[in-house]
Design a protein around this motif. Sequence first.
Motif, PDB file in Angstrom:
ATOM      1  N   CYS A  43       0.814  -1.224   0.000  1.00  9.25           N
ATOM      2  CA  CYS A  43       0.000   0.000   0.000  1.00  9.25           C
ATOM      3  C   CYS A  43       0.844   1.268   0.000  1.00  9.25           C
ATOM      4  N   THR A  44       2.099   1.160  -0.354  1.00  3.91           N
ATOM      5  CA  THR A  44       2.945   2.344  -0.430  1.00  3.91           C
ATOM      6  C   THR A  44       3.434   2.536  -1.855  1.00  3.91           C
ATOM      7  N   GLN A  45       3.940   3.713  -2.130  1.00  2.00           N
ATOM      8  CA  GLN A  45       4.501   4.007  -3.445  1.00  2.00           C
ATOM      9  C   GLN A  45       6.007   3.744  -3.490  1.00  2.00           C
ATOM     10  N   ASN A  46       6.533   3.212  -2.401  1.00  2.00           N
ATOM     11  CA  ASN A  46       7.979   2.995  -2.305  1.00  2.00           C
ATOM     12  C   ASN A  46       8.282   1.510  -2.157  1.00  2.00           C
ATOM     13  N   HIS A  69      13.032   2.632   0.547  1.00  2.00           N
ATOM     14  CA  HIS A  69      13.614   3.474  -0.499  1.00  2.00           C
ATOM     15  C   HIS A  69      12.555   4.465  -0.958  1.00  2.00           C
ATOM     16  N   LEU A  70      12.754   5.727  -0.608  1.00  2.00           N
ATOM     17  CA  LEU A  70      11.685   6.707  -0.730  1.00  2.00           C
ATOM     18  C   LEU A  70      11.643   7.430  -2.056  1.00  2.00           C
ATOM     19  N   GLY A  71      12.548   7.127  -2.973  1.00  4.07           N
ATOM     20  CA  GLY A  71      12.508   7.776  -4.271  1.00  4.07           C
ATOM     21  C   GLY A  71      13.098   9.166  -4.214  1.00  4.07           C
ATOM     22  N   PRO A  72      13.099   9.888  -5.335  1.00  3.47           N
ATOM     23  CA  PRO A  72      13.711  11.228  -5.358  1.00  3.47           C
ATOM     24  C   PRO A  72      13.071  12.148  -4.333  1.00  3.47           C
ATOM     25  N   THR A  73      13.894  12.727  -3.504  1.00 10.37           N
ATOM     26  CA  THR A  73      13.411  13.646  -2.477  1.00 10.37           C
ATOM     27  C   THR A  73      14.524  14.601  -2.118  1.00 10.37           C
ATOM     28  N   SER A  74      14.185  15.690  -1.493  1.00 10.78           N
ATOM     29  CA  SER A  74      15.191  16.637  -1.032  1.00 10.78           C
ATOM     30  C   SER A  74      15.356  16.483   0.469  1.00 10.78           C
ATOM     31  N   PRO A  75      16.539  16.133   0.949  1.00  6.46           N
ATOM     32  CA  PRO A  75      16.743  15.858   2.372  1.00  6.46           C
ATOM     33  C   PRO A  75      16.854  17.125   3.206  1.00  6.46           C
ATOM     34  N   GLN A 224      -1.817  13.463  10.471  1.00  3.21           N
ATOM     35  CA  GLN A 224      -0.715  13.637   9.528  1.00  3.21           C
ATOM     36  C   GLN A 224      -0.569  15.109   9.152  1.00  3.21           C
ATOM     37  N   PRO A 225       0.661  15.559   8.926  1.00  3.52           N
ATOM     38  CA  PRO A 225       0.895  16.960   8.556  1.00  3.52           C
ATOM     39  C   PRO A 225       0.155  17.335   7.280  1.00  3.52           C
ATOM     40  N   ARG A 226      -0.201  18.589   7.186  1.00  3.77           N
ATOM     41  CA  ARG A 226      -0.913  19.067   6.007  1.00  3.77           C
ATOM     42  C   ARG A 226      -0.068  18.847   4.753  1.00  3.77           C
ATOM     43  N   GLY A 227      -0.709  18.337   3.729  1.00  2.25           N
ATOM     44  CA  GLY A 227      -0.017  18.086   2.471  1.00  2.25           C
ATOM     45  C   GLY A 227       0.645  16.725   2.383  1.00  2.25           C
ATOM     46  N   MET A 228       0.764  16.019   3.507  1.00  7.50           N
ATOM     47  CA  MET A 228       1.376  14.686   3.495  1.00  7.50           C
ATOM     48  C   MET A 228       0.293  13.631   3.322  1.00  7.50           C
ATOM     49  N   VAL A 229       0.541  12.676   2.452  1.00  5.96           N
ATOM     50  CA  VAL A 229      -0.391  11.581   2.230  1.00  5.96           C
ATOM     51  C   VAL A 229       0.251  10.291   2.750  1.00  5.96           C
ATOM     52  N   ARG A 230      -0.316   9.742   3.799  1.00  3.00           N
ATOM     53  CA  ARG A 230       0.183   8.484   4.347  1.00  3.00           C
ATOM     54  C   ARG A 230      -0.806   7.389   3.983  1.00  3.00           C
TER      55      ARG A 230
END
Length: 337
Positions: A43-46, A69-75, A224-230
């Motif tokens: 159920c995840t995209q990773n 492995h979370l895919g392209p992201t900015s740390p 969950q924080p606004r804008g985050m989709v869990r």
Amino acid sequence: MSLVATVVNPLTEPVPPQWDRFVADQRLLPVWHPELVRTADWCTQNTSSMVLVSQSSDACPVAVFHARHLGPTSPRRFARPHRVAPVSMTEVRSVPVLDSGVAFATGTDQRDRAEAVRVFERALRTRVGPGGRFIAYRGLAPADLAVVPTTARMRMELSPRMVVHNQWSDRDSYLASLPKKWRSHLRKIRRTLDRAGTVRAGFEQRIEPDQAAWMSHLVRARHQPRGMVRPPLPARYFEVLNELPDAHYVTYRDAAGRLIAFCSVYDTGVEIRPGVWGLRAEADGGQRNLYFDQYLRMVELMIERQRSQLILGPGMGEIKTRYGATPEPRWAVAGLR
């Protein structure tokens, strides 16, 4: 010690039986069970990797790792944005219980553990490739900092893990140890539930998977924080959890027997650990104070089974302190591999 790593994608590859034996021998939480990892991954995209580090491919592991492995992201949480370009990130932690994704065999010394981590990271370079160079370890105990590489990496202290250490013979002696205000608060909640007679609380080995999945999603979505989709945990997750002997539930049902709240509870034989919390909306029969009552019931379980501690996890430290919990530091380490 010469070590080798076996890396498995739980969605596409069979997990070696040594993993199950290690989880059983080390009394790890049920969240390390391969089928639970696989179900949560669906159920995840990773993608994720389950990594066994041992002296040979068929030997019992000296360490296991769960890496997402979370895919392209900015740390940005771990480094200055103007110095680090967006990269793929590997996050070493367990889910959905947000804990360390590293477990070492009992009896391994610091040198062997450091070597196991080195072999794990080298295996990831081969598996993930040069694009996934950013790695983050979360939920590390202080002792783990000595075996996880920190050179040229950022180290941050996280919200501490809150722990109730068992020192009581029964519930009354536990309540007597709390400040008067919170002792009265807990007693009032329990008394109100008992007198109303509209909610039946208990411990159950199995619950309705579809209802559990829906109710846990309601809680996750609210916090969950606004804008985050869990993504939600699927019903299959609770079907698997229902069959594991070390897992059961604190449950609350209405007069008709309908599940209105639950928390999965894990018993390792040494400690009690809450897992997934689910609660119906108040308009649908949920009650706010059930969240506080479930903590008291887990304390009662800890005392009854003579477990050494109750792990309440990070966050809401002020509230958990009311239950006699004390903080234990936890750390994150992140940077390039």
